[in-house]
Structures are given as C-alpha cells and as structure tokens.
Design a protein around this motif. Structure first.
Motif, PDB file in Angstrom:
ATOM      1  N   LYS A 135       0.860  -1.175   0.000  1.00  0.00           N
ATOM      2  CA  LYS A 135       0.000   0.000   0.000  1.00  0.00           C
ATOM      3  C   LYS A 135       0.900   1.230   0.000  1.00  0.00           C
ATOM      4  O   LYS A 135       1.760   1.376   0.865  1.00  0.00           O
ATOM      5  CB  LYS A 135      -0.890   0.018   1.240  1.00  0.00           C
ATOM      6  N   ILE A 136       0.681   2.077  -0.975  1.00  0.00           N
ATOM      7  CA  ILE A 136       1.537   3.260  -1.113  1.00  0.00           C
ATOM      8  C   ILE A 136       0.693   4.524  -1.059  1.00  0.00           C
ATOM      9  O   ILE A 136      -0.314   4.639  -1.751  1.00  0.00           O
ATOM     10  CB  ILE A 136       2.291   3.254  -2.467  1.00  0.00           C
ATOM     11  N   LEU A 137       1.109   5.441  -0.222  1.00  0.00           N
ATOM     12  CA  LEU A 137       0.473   6.753  -0.162  1.00  0.00           C
ATOM     13  C   LEU A 137       1.543   7.782  -0.518  1.00  0.00           C
ATOM     14  O   LEU A 137       2.565   7.881   0.151  1.00  0.00           O
ATOM     15  CB  LEU A 137      -0.079   6.994   1.243  1.00  0.00           C
ATOM     16  N   MET A 138       1.327   8.472  -1.619  1.00  0.00           N
ATOM     17  CA  MET A 138       2.325   9.437  -2.098  1.00  0.00           C
ATOM     18  C   MET A 138       1.904  10.855  -1.752  1.00  0.00           C
ATOM     19  O   MET A 138       0.716  11.155  -1.695  1.00  0.00           O
ATOM     20  CB  MET A 138       2.457   9.319  -3.614  1.00  0.00           C
ATOM     21  N   GLN A 139       2.871  11.714  -1.524  1.00  0.00           N
ATOM     22  CA  GLN A 139       2.556  13.119  -1.252  1.00  0.00           C
ATOM     23  C   GLN A 139       2.888  13.918  -2.508  1.00  0.00           C
ATOM     24  O   GLN A 139       4.059  14.110  -2.840  1.00  0.00           O
ATOM     25  CB  GLN A 139       3.426  13.642  -0.116  1.00  0.00           C
ATOM     26  N   HIS A 140       1.877  14.360  -3.191  1.00  0.00           N
ATOM     27  CA  HIS A 140       2.116  15.138  -4.396  1.00  0.00           C
ATOM     28  C   HIS A 140       0.900  15.996  -4.708  1.00  0.00           C
ATOM     29  O   HIS A 140      -0.228  15.560  -4.517  1.00  0.00           O
ATOM     30  CB  HIS A 140       2.418  14.211  -5.583  1.00  0.00           C
ATOM     31  N   ASP A 141       1.149  17.203  -5.204  1.00  0.00           N
ATOM     32  CA  ASP A 141       0.049  18.130  -5.496  1.00  0.00           C
ATOM     33  C   ASP A 141      -0.827  17.672  -6.660  1.00  0.00           C
ATOM     34  O   ASP A 141      -2.015  17.970  -6.702  1.00  0.00           O
ATOM     35  CB  ASP A 141       0.595  19.527  -5.818  1.00  0.00           C
ATOM     36  N   MET A 142      -0.228  16.984  -7.627  1.00  0.00           N
ATOM     37  CA  MET A 142      -0.953  16.476  -8.793  1.00  0.00           C
ATOM     38  C   MET A 142      -1.814  17.564  -9.460  1.00  0.00           C
ATOM     39  O   MET A 142      -3.031  17.438  -9.591  1.00  0.00           O
ATOM     40  CB  MET A 142      -1.824  15.268  -8.416  1.00  0.00           C
ATOM     41  N   GLU A 143      -1.160  18.620  -9.870  1.00  0.00           N
ATOM     42  CA  GLU A 143      -1.870  19.712 -10.547  1.00  0.00           C
ATOM     43  C   GLU A 143      -2.194  19.295 -11.980  1.00  0.00           C
ATOM     44  O   GLU A 143      -1.327  18.816 -12.705  1.00  0.00           O
ATOM     45  CB  GLU A 143      -1.005  20.980 -10.558  1.00  0.00           C
ATOM     46  N   THR A 144      -3.422  19.530 -12.402  1.00  0.00           N
ATOM     47  CA  THR A 144      -3.851  19.072 -13.721  1.00  0.00           C
ATOM     48  C   THR A 144      -3.353  19.974 -14.849  1.00  0.00           C
ATOM     49  O   THR A 144      -3.272  19.568 -15.993  1.00  0.00           O
ATOM     50  CB  THR A 144      -5.389  19.056 -13.818  1.00  0.00           C
ATOM     51  N   GLY A 145      -3.074  21.220 -14.499  1.00  0.00           N
ATOM     52  CA  GLY A 145      -2.705  22.179 -15.539  1.00  0.00           C
ATOM     53  C   GLY A 145      -3.923  22.884 -16.101  1.00  0.00           C
ATOM     54  O   GLY A 145      -3.843  23.697 -17.018  1.00  0.00           O
ATOM     55  N   LEU A 146      -5.091  22.566 -15.540  1.00  0.00           N
ATOM     56  CA  LEU A 146      -6.335  23.166 -16.016  1.00  0.00           C
ATOM     57  C   LEU A 146      -6.916  24.142 -14.996  1.00  0.00           C
ATOM     58  O   LEU A 146      -7.807  24.912 -15.296  1.00  0.00           O
ATOM     59  CB  LEU A 146      -7.380  22.074 -16.300  1.00  0.00           C
ATOM     60  N   ARG A 147      -6.376  24.101 -13.790  1.00  0.00           N
ATOM     61  CA  ARG A 147      -6.926  24.967 -12.746  1.00  0.00           C
ATOM     62  C   ARG A 147      -6.301  26.352 -12.816  1.00  0.00           C
ATOM     63  O   ARG A 147      -5.174  26.522 -13.288  1.00  0.00           O
ATOM     64  CB  ARG A 147      -6.659  24.364 -11.375  1.00  0.00           C
ATOM     65  N   LYS A 148      -7.079  27.329 -12.363  1.00  0.00           N
ATOM     66  CA  LYS A 148      -6.589  28.703 -12.395  1.00  0.00           C
ATOM     67  C   LYS A 148      -6.474  29.292 -11.002  1.00  0.00           C
ATOM     68  O   LYS A 148      -7.209  28.925 -10.098  1.00  0.00           O
ATOM     69  CB  LYS A 148      -7.546  29.576 -13.218  1.00  0.00           C
ATOM     70  N   GLU A 149      -5.553  30.253 -10.868  1.00  0.00           N
ATOM     71  CA  GLU A 149      -5.443  31.035  -9.631  1.00  0.00           C
ATOM     72  C   GLU A 149      -6.649  31.972  -9.568  1.00  0.00           C
ATOM     73  O   GLU A 149      -7.350  32.159 -10.561  1.00  0.00           O
ATOM     74  CB  GLU A 149      -4.168  31.895  -9.660  1.00  0.00           C
ATOM     75  N   ALA A 150      -6.823  32.628  -8.407  1.00  0.00           N
ATOM     76  CA  ALA A 150      -7.929  33.574  -8.258  1.00  0.00           C
ATOM     77  C   ALA A 150      -7.822  34.703  -9.286  1.00  0.00           C
ATOM     78  O   ALA A 150      -8.841  35.237  -9.739  1.00  0.00           O
ATOM     79  CB  ALA A 150      -7.931  34.147  -6.845  1.00  0.00           C
ATOM     80  N   ASP A 151      -6.601  35.060  -9.676  1.00  0.00           N
ATOM     81  CA  ASP A 151      -6.428  36.154 -10.640  1.00  0.00           C
ATOM     82  C   ASP A 151      -6.482  35.674 -12.096  1.00  0.00           C
ATOM     83  O   ASP A 151      -6.247  36.453 -13.022  1.00  0.00           O
ATOM     84  CB  ASP A 151      -5.125  36.924 -10.372  1.00  0.00           C
ATOM     85  N   GLY A 152      -6.771  34.426 -12.324  1.00  0.00           N
ATOM     86  CA  GLY A 152      -6.962  33.937 -13.681  1.00  0.00           C
ATOM     87  C   GLY A 152      -5.755  33.268 -14.322  1.00  0.00           C
ATOM     88  O   GLY A 152      -5.882  32.648 -15.376  1.00  0.00           O
ATOM     89  N   THR A 153      -4.601  33.392 -13.694  1.00  0.00           N
ATOM     90  CA  THR A 153      -3.422  32.739 -14.286  1.00  0.00           C
ATOM     91  C   THR A 153      -3.504  31.227 -14.087  1.00  0.00           C
ATOM     92  O   THR A 153      -3.971  30.745 -13.051  1.00  0.00           O
ATOM     93  CB  THR A 153      -2.101  33.255 -13.658  1.00  0.00           C
ATOM     94  N   LEU A 154      -3.050  30.537 -15.121  1.00  0.00           N
ATOM     95  CA  LEU A 154      -3.136  29.086 -15.119  1.00  0.00           C
ATOM     96  C   LEU A 154      -2.086  28.488 -14.166  1.00  0.00           C
ATOM     97  O   LEU A 154      -0.935  28.930 -14.150  1.00  0.00           O
ATOM     98  CB  LEU A 154      -2.884  28.609 -16.549  1.00  0.00           C
TER      99      LEU A 154
END
Lengths: 273, 104
Positions: free
Chosen positions: B19-38
């Motif tokens: 059983k493996i639990l990894m620590q990683h943000d796993m950003e999709t590249g589709l989410r935006k910051e509050a100011d709109g930057t990807l």
C-alpha cells in the motif's frame, strides 16, 4: 376465463419482479457507496502526512523562547499526548478556563514558546497555499487518541456550564437565514445532496460517529481540517459572523459535541469526501 | 526534495500486498489562480516498485489521478523482513524513492 387468469399471473409476476428490482436498488444507497469508498482508502489516509508534520513541530524548538512543546500540559500532565484528546475540553487551573485542544495549544505556544496570540490566530487553518502549524499540531495530538474511548468529564462546574452554553449555541437561531446548528443536525434521516446529516443532539450514535471522525482529511479540498475549522465553517454556512479562533463560544460548542460523543472509541483523524 | 511516501507491505499466503500513499500536489494544468493565471501542470508520470532488483509493478500516471495518490497492489512472493522499494518521477523530473520492510 383462462386467459384472464394467465394475465393475472403474469401481472403478479411482473409486479413481484419490479418490487425485487426496487429492493435491490435501495439495498445499496449512495451513503453505502461513500462508506465503501471510505473503507477502500481508509488505510491510505493523507491526514497521516499532517500528523507527521505535527509531530515534528511538537518536538522542534520554536518561537522567541526556542523551546519545543514537549512540556505542554494537555490535561494529562506536562508532555503527555497519548489519550489527551479523548478527555478534552477540560478545565485548566493555570488559565482558569475550559479549553479545547486548539485553545490549549494556543496557550502552550504563547506561554512556552513565546509566540503572540495574534501571530497564531492569524493563520489558524490550513489552506491550499500554506499549511497551518497549529492545525498540524492538533492533527498529531488527535491521532494519539485513536482507539481510546471518549471520556469528557462534566464534573467540574465550569465544564458543565460550557456544555450548557454549547447546547444553547447549538439551538440558537439567528443570522440572515434564521439558522441554527439544530436546523440541519437535530433530525434523523435527513441529508443535503448526497451527504447524510448526522443528528447531533438526539441520536447518540450519530453524535459519536461525527465527533470521533474529526479532524479529517477532506478529499475535495486536499487538506486536513481541524475541529475549529469545522465549527468555523458551520458558522459560515449559517451566515453567522465569523467566530474568533479558539473563542469561548467555539469551545462551548465543542464541549457540547464532545460530551455527546462520550463512550465511543475515538477514530480520527478521519477521511471525508 | 519531495516529501516522503508512506509504504506498508504485508505478506500473506505467499502474496505480498503493498500500500503506497504518495505526497504530491498532482496539478492538472487546467486549474486557475484567483487572478486567472493558469496553474502549471505538475503530476507524477511514472511509479515503479521493485523487489530484489526486479520490477514488480509499473504504472503510468496522468492528470486525472488525485492529489496525494493512494495505490495498492499485490505481487507473488516476498517474505517478512525483505524490502520493497517504490519510486516515482513527475513531469518536472523530480523523483522520490522510499523503501519499506515487508511485515508478516
């Protein structure tokens, strides 16, 4: 005549078949599926990472006084972490207050380590951008009560008073929506979207399950959330003014909920959708 | 340096469960910051588990895998006291390797 009977039989058959189908469908409910999902990933709870972070912080010398929290008294003597959460909130002689875990940690971080209250209260909850030290510390301490039975005593008159205040806050309707905690959490068998709403004031089992699975890792937020956060967010959802971190009111509400969970084995940090 | 993984390995009836639990943000590249930057994509691309120098599990991950991923797999063989090592590589070229001792 004969054909009529055949029709009848067919109709009966069809009816019983459809009843069976309905029965099969209701047998596995959405909350069952959520429960299945929880079980599947229960031994992979990312809250463990927050526990690890909290443990490091507990042992690390920090603050202006450069000391660790290993002398912090959580109610079972200086430095005793094991089982401490299962007995909180408690009345503390040194502060002359009833304190929950987070307000007690706040005391230790100010008196032992020399932080100011404002410094810590400025970052009481974890966010996506930045972890919160006090929140991680709470996750660590809470994890040390896993498997221990909840035993919050109301013998002390101040704790009893806190419990009564908490109960009143629970039932206190106010705000633009005329809401109280009890609006959603005092009826059995209701839900919001797919989530079953636990009946915290009239159903012992619900109250126990809810309290013993917080703090928890929220999969949808990717963060471990503390109990103070849980209450803070409940007040936000009711459109109440934001309560002060570790305030008397939040501690009172915690006392009410913790006492209601007495007797159940603590199972946190939990895992929520 | 990326954060450590939590790995638990247990052997039962000649089959080792890891059983493996990894620590990683796993950003999709589709989410935006509050100011709109990807928010740039950042995710684990490969996970590999090795036992006695032999690869027993290999996986390719993508954006659809959740933050802090959890992975469970079983392989034939393994004995208590032996080690299993797991490593991952992400799309930024960062990597992490951790080891666990198999318990009975």
């Amino acid at each position: 005549m004969r054909t009529k009977q055949t029709y009848k039989a067919l109709l009966l058959l069809a009816l019983s078949a459809s009843f069976a189908a309905v029965a099969a469908e209701t047998a596995v409910t959405d909350s069952d599926r959520i429960e299945q999902y929880r079980e599947m990933i229960s031994d992979g709870n990312p809250a463990e990472f927050d526990e690890m972070r909290g443990e490091e912080l507990w042992k690390k010398a920090a603050g202006p006084n450069k000391v660790s929290l290993e002398q912090c008294d959580l109610g079972k003597g200086a430095g005793v972490v094991k089982g401490a959460y299962a007995e909180l909130p408690k009345f503390f002689k040194d502060t002359q207050q009833v304190q929950d875990l987070e307000s007690r940690l706040l005391t230790c971080m100010t008196t032992l380590q020399g932080f100011t209250e404002d410094e810590i209260a400025a970052k009481p909850f974890a966010s996506e951008k930045k972890a919160s030290d006090i929140s991680s510390l709470a996750t660590y301490v809470v994890g040390q009560s896993k498997g221990i039975k909840m035993a919050v005593s109301t013998k002390h008159p101040k704790v009893k008073e806190s419990y009564e205040i908490g109960k009143r806050i629970f039932n206190y309707r106010a705000g633009p929506y005329d809401f109280a905690c009890s609006t959603c959490h005092a009826t059995t068998g209701v839900r919001i979207r797919m989530q079953d709403l636990p009946n915290l004031s009239h159903n012992k089992k619900d109250a126990q399950t809810a309290y013993t699975t917080w703090p928890a890792y929220r999969v949808s937020q990717g963060l471990t959330r503390s109990f103070q956060w849980r209450l803070n967010d409940c007040f936000r959802q009711q459109r109440f003014p934001e309560p002060k971190f570790a305030s008397e009111a939040t501690v009172a509400l915690t006392t009410f909920l913790a006492v209601s969970a007495n007797g159940a084995e603590f199972a946190g940090p939990g895992l929520k959708r | 340096m990326p954060n450590p993984m939590k790995i638990r390995a247990t052997v039962k009836d000649g089959v080792t469960e890891v059983k493996i639990l990894m620590q990683h943000d796993m950003e999709t590249g589709l989410r935006k910051e509050a100011d709109g930057t990807l928010i740039p994509a950042w995710f684990i691309t490969e996970v590999k588990a090795q036992y006695q120098g032999r690869t027993v599990m290999e996986a390719q991950f993508g954006q659809s895998v959740s933050k802090n991923p959890y992975l469970l797999f079983r392989f034939k063989g393994g004995a208590a006291g032996e080690k299993v090592s797991v490593s991952w590589v992400d799309n930024k070229g960062e990597s992490r390797t951790d080891e666990a001792t198999i318990a009975a």
